[in-house]
Design an enzyme around this catalytic site. Sequence first.
Site, PDB file in Angstrom:
ATOM      1  N   ASP A   1       6.786   3.916  10.823  1.00 53.93           N
ATOM      2  CA  ASP A   1       8.036   3.966  11.619  1.00 53.93           C
ATOM      3  C   ASP A   1       8.241   2.623  12.577  1.00 53.93           C
ATOM      4  OD1 ASP A   1      10.411   6.212  12.531  1.00 53.93           O
ATOM      5  OD2 ASP A   1       9.649   4.706  14.022  1.00 53.93           O
TER       6      ASP A   1
ATOM      7  N   TYR B   1      12.093  -3.341  17.427  1.00 55.84           N
ATOM      8  CA  TYR B   1      10.746  -3.562  17.824  1.00 55.84           C
ATOM      9  C   TYR B   1      10.289  -4.841  17.592  1.00 55.84           C
ATOM     10  CZ  TYR B   1      10.993   1.657  17.446  1.00 55.84           C
ATOM     11  OH  TYR B   1      11.185   3.064  17.753  1.00 55.84           O
TER      12      TYR B   1
ATOM     13  N   LYS C   1      14.885   1.109  11.463  1.00 54.51           N
ATOM     14  CA  LYS C   1      16.325   1.420  12.024  1.00 54.51           C
ATOM     15  C   LYS C   1      17.190   0.363  12.288  1.00 54.51           C
ATOM     16  CE  LYS C   1      13.276   4.710  14.540  1.00 54.51           C
ATOM     17  NZ  LYS C   1      11.800   3.741  14.854  1.00 54.51           N
TER      18      LYS C   1
ATOM     19  N   HIS D   1      19.735   4.008  14.802  1.00 54.21           N
ATOM     20  CA  HIS D   1      18.876   4.052  15.967  1.00 54.21           C
ATOM     21  C   HIS D   1      19.381   4.836  16.999  1.00 54.21           C
ATOM     22  CE1 HIS D   1      15.284   1.785  17.588  1.00 54.21           C
ATOM     23  NE2 HIS D   1      15.152   2.893  18.250  1.00 54.21           N
TER      24      HIS D   1
ATOM     25  N   LEU E   1       3.500  12.025  22.369  1.00 53.42           N
ATOM     26  CA  LEU E   1       2.322  12.146  23.486  1.00 53.42           C
ATOM     27  C   LEU E   1       3.064  11.765  24.701  1.00 53.42           C
ATOM     28  CD1 LEU E   1      -0.171  10.115  21.147  1.00 53.42           C
ATOM     29  CD2 LEU E   1       0.111  12.781  21.473  1.00 53.42           C
TER      30      LEU E   1
ATOM     31  N   LYS F   1       1.862   6.824  18.237  1.00 53.07           N
ATOM     32  CA  LYS F   1       1.552   5.537  18.223  1.00 53.07           C
ATOM     33  C   LYS F   1       0.287   5.289  18.913  1.00 53.07           C
ATOM     34  CE  LYS F   1       2.014   1.632  20.941  1.00 53.07           C
ATOM     35  NZ  LYS F   1       1.967   1.208  22.177  1.00 53.07           N
ATOM     36  N   SER F   2      -0.462   4.299  18.501  1.00 50.18           N
ATOM     37  CA  SER F   2      -1.680   3.793  19.211  1.00 50.18           C
ATOM     38  C   SER F   2      -1.998   2.634  18.325  1.00 50.18           C
ATOM     39  CB  SER F   2      -2.850   4.724  18.943  1.00 50.18           C
ATOM     40  OG  SER F   2      -3.964   4.215  19.710  1.00 50.18           O
ATOM     41  N   VAL F   3      -2.550   1.573  19.267  1.00 46.30           N
ATOM     42  CA  VAL F   3      -3.108   0.390  18.693  1.00 46.30           C
ATOM     43  C   VAL F   3      -4.761   0.358  18.732  1.00 46.30           C
ATOM     44  CG1 VAL F   3      -1.331  -1.178  18.963  1.00 46.30           C
ATOM     45  CG2 VAL F   3      -2.805  -0.983  20.723  1.00 46.30           C
TER      46      VAL F   3
ATOM     47  N   ARG G   1      -8.369   6.019  18.589  1.00 49.80           N
ATOM     48  CA  ARG G   1      -6.956   6.897  18.604  1.00 49.80           C
ATOM     49  C   ARG G   1      -6.181   7.078  17.421  1.00 49.80           C
ATOM     50  NH1 ARG G   1      -4.742   5.185  24.644  1.00 49.80           N
ATOM     51  NH2 ARG G   1      -6.236   6.501  25.958  1.00 49.80           N
TER      52      ARG G   1
ATOM     53  N   ASN H   1      -5.570  10.827  16.040  1.00 51.12           N
ATOM     54  CA  ASN H   1      -4.305  11.428  16.047  1.00 51.12           C
ATOM     55  C   ASN H   1      -3.740  11.989  14.845  1.00 51.12           C
ATOM     56  OD1 ASN H   1      -4.198  10.547  18.717  1.00 51.12           O
ATOM     57  ND2 ASN H   1      -2.722   8.758  18.264  1.00 51.12           N
TER      58      ASN H   1
HETATM   59  P1  NAD Z   1       3.789   8.260  21.929  1.00 50.62           P
HETATM   60  O1  NAD Z   1       4.260   9.501  22.623  1.00 50.62           O
HETATM   61  O2  NAD Z   1       3.246   7.995  20.439  1.00 50.62           O
HETATM   62  O3  NAD Z   1       2.709   7.475  23.011  1.00 50.62           O
HETATM   63  C1  NAD Z   1       1.979   6.422  22.763  1.00 50.62           C
HETATM   64  C2  NAD Z   1       1.034   6.040  23.704  1.00 50.62           C
HETATM   65  O4  NAD Z   1       0.214   7.179  24.184  1.00 50.62           O
HETATM   66  C3  NAD Z   1       0.217   4.907  23.448  1.00 50.62           C
HETATM   67  O5  NAD Z   1       0.841   3.684  23.826  1.00 50.62           O
HETATM   68  C4  NAD Z   1      -1.026   5.234  24.224  1.00 50.62           C
HETATM   69  O6  NAD Z   1      -0.964   5.004  25.837  1.00 50.62           O
HETATM   70  C5  NAD Z   1      -0.999   6.676  24.212  1.00 50.62           C
HETATM   71  N1  NAD Z   1      -1.873   7.217  23.496  1.00 50.62           N
HETATM   72  C6  NAD Z   1      -1.856   7.249  21.828  1.00 50.62           C
HETATM   73  N2  NAD Z   1      -2.906   7.938  21.314  1.00 50.62           N
HETATM   74  C7  NAD Z   1      -3.622   8.476  22.453  1.00 50.62           C
HETATM   75  C8  NAD Z   1      -4.674   9.409  22.460  1.00 50.62           C
HETATM   76  N3  NAD Z   1      -5.282   9.916  21.293  1.00 50.62           N
HETATM   77  N4  NAD Z   1      -5.204   9.881  23.691  1.00 50.62           N
HETATM   78  C9  NAD Z   1      -4.548   9.268  24.919  1.00 50.62           C
HETATM   79  N5  NAD Z   1      -3.531   8.585  24.796  1.00 50.62           N
HETATM   80  C10 NAD Z   1      -2.966   8.232  23.561  1.00 50.62           C
HETATM   81  O7  NAD Z   1       5.265   7.269  22.184  1.00 50.62           O
HETATM   82  P2  NAD Z   1       6.141   6.241  21.302  1.00 50.62           P
HETATM   83  O8  NAD Z   1       5.393   5.227  20.908  1.00 50.62           O
HETATM   84  O9  NAD Z   1       7.133   6.042  22.439  1.00 50.62           O
HETATM   85  O10 NAD Z   1       6.839   7.164  20.119  1.00 50.62           O
HETATM   86  C11 NAD Z   1       5.887   7.281  18.882  1.00 50.62           C
HETATM   87  C12 NAD Z   1       6.864   6.408  18.006  1.00 50.62           C
HETATM   88  O11 NAD Z   1       8.128   7.069  17.811  1.00 50.62           O
HETATM   89  C13 NAD Z   1       7.258   4.948  18.231  1.00 50.62           C
HETATM   90  O12 NAD Z   1       5.994   4.132  18.125  1.00 50.62           O
HETATM   91  C14 NAD Z   1       8.428   4.789  17.616  1.00 50.62           C
HETATM   92  O13 NAD Z   1       7.827   4.434  16.071  1.00 50.62           O
HETATM   93  C15 NAD Z   1       9.199   5.929  17.746  1.00 50.62           C
HETATM   94  N6  NAD Z   1      10.228   5.835  18.469  1.00 50.62           N
HETATM   95  C16 NAD Z   1      11.342   6.284  18.252  1.00 50.62           C
HETATM   96  C17 NAD Z   1      12.288   6.044  19.466  1.00 50.62           C
HETATM   97  C18 NAD Z   1      13.862   6.241  18.833  1.00 50.62           C
HETATM   98  O14 NAD Z   1      14.727   5.929  19.622  1.00 50.62           O
HETATM   99  N7  NAD Z   1      14.195   6.525  17.657  1.00 50.62           N
HETATM  100  C19 NAD Z   1      12.076   5.770  20.776  1.00 50.62           C
HETATM  101  C20 NAD Z   1      10.662   5.744  20.864  1.00 50.62           C
HETATM  102  C21 NAD Z   1       9.832   5.827  20.078  1.00 50.62           C
END
Ligand code: NAD
Length: 278
Positions: A46, A51, A76, A109, A191, A232-234, A238, A242
Amino acid sequence: MSNVPDVTLNNDVSMPQLGFGVFLVPDAETEPAVVAAVEAGYRAIDTARIYENEEGTGRAIKSCGVPREELFVTTKLWNADQGHDSTLRACEASLGRLGLDYLDLYLIHWPMPTRDRYLDTWRAFERLLAEGRVRAIGVSNFQPAQLTRLMDASDVVPAVNQIELHPYLQQAELRDFHAEHGIVTEAWAPLGQGKGLLDDPALAAIAAKHGKTPAQVAIRWQLQLGNVVIPKSVTPARIVENIAVTDFELDGDDLAAIAALESGHRYGPHPDTFDYVG
Ligand code: NAD
């Protein structure tokens, strides 16, 4: 290989229920992150124009070793590109950056109700669908009133509405609306964006009970609700953690404890007022 189930969208296209989000991943870090995700078993990615990592995502799609047709790629349309002709141009530009000749899912979006261009934008989405540039079309951050207006003006019901959704913001009204109209609910910030949700004692207790982590509980909960979810994670460990969520099941007590966490808290902006074009 992972055992991530598919959901079937309202036009019969299959979509993995768990995918990989790349919000806030710098372009140069996106290729290794997405390749690690594909190696861990993720098949859905996604991204979004805003981004600024569609190119890195595209490099990963080419280098990951999995055939394009086995991947499910979402991007998006950014707010500044809403409108009929600008949407057609923006889709071609995203395809170019991704190095693809089709998208699996294209989303508006944000609805941007203050600017009110989403009906024209949707007409362009319908054309992209008819021309085969995208396999499915949907929206993101739409509220029931905006979905109703869109459906009244079109024969194509959005396949997906991607919304902020986690244990503190469970979106019961939107989930009911989606179920009634055959729209798949896709959860962003599952998350809580790493901003405290995963420290919640209730999630920690459920995680300890199952020998899992709070992140795995938060993701598993989404699967059991029937949502698509895109954590999401880099961090490679994790990324693996996940997706390791198909070997346990939350029971009724767990689900009741999570239901009680609803607080209406948003980590992101409110869709009724957000009109940033950046
Ligand atoms: P998320 O809830 O997926 O949180 C990601 C963060 O959680 C990471 O940066 C890290 O700090 C933490 N994390 C990840 N894995 C973990 C683990 N196993 N244990 C502990 N901490 C952990 O937040 P996000 O990235 O905002 O949302 C997921 C995806 O949704 C985005 O990457 C994007 O693709 C999408 N998104 C869409 C919109 C939209 O407006 N449509 C907005 C935000 C995000």
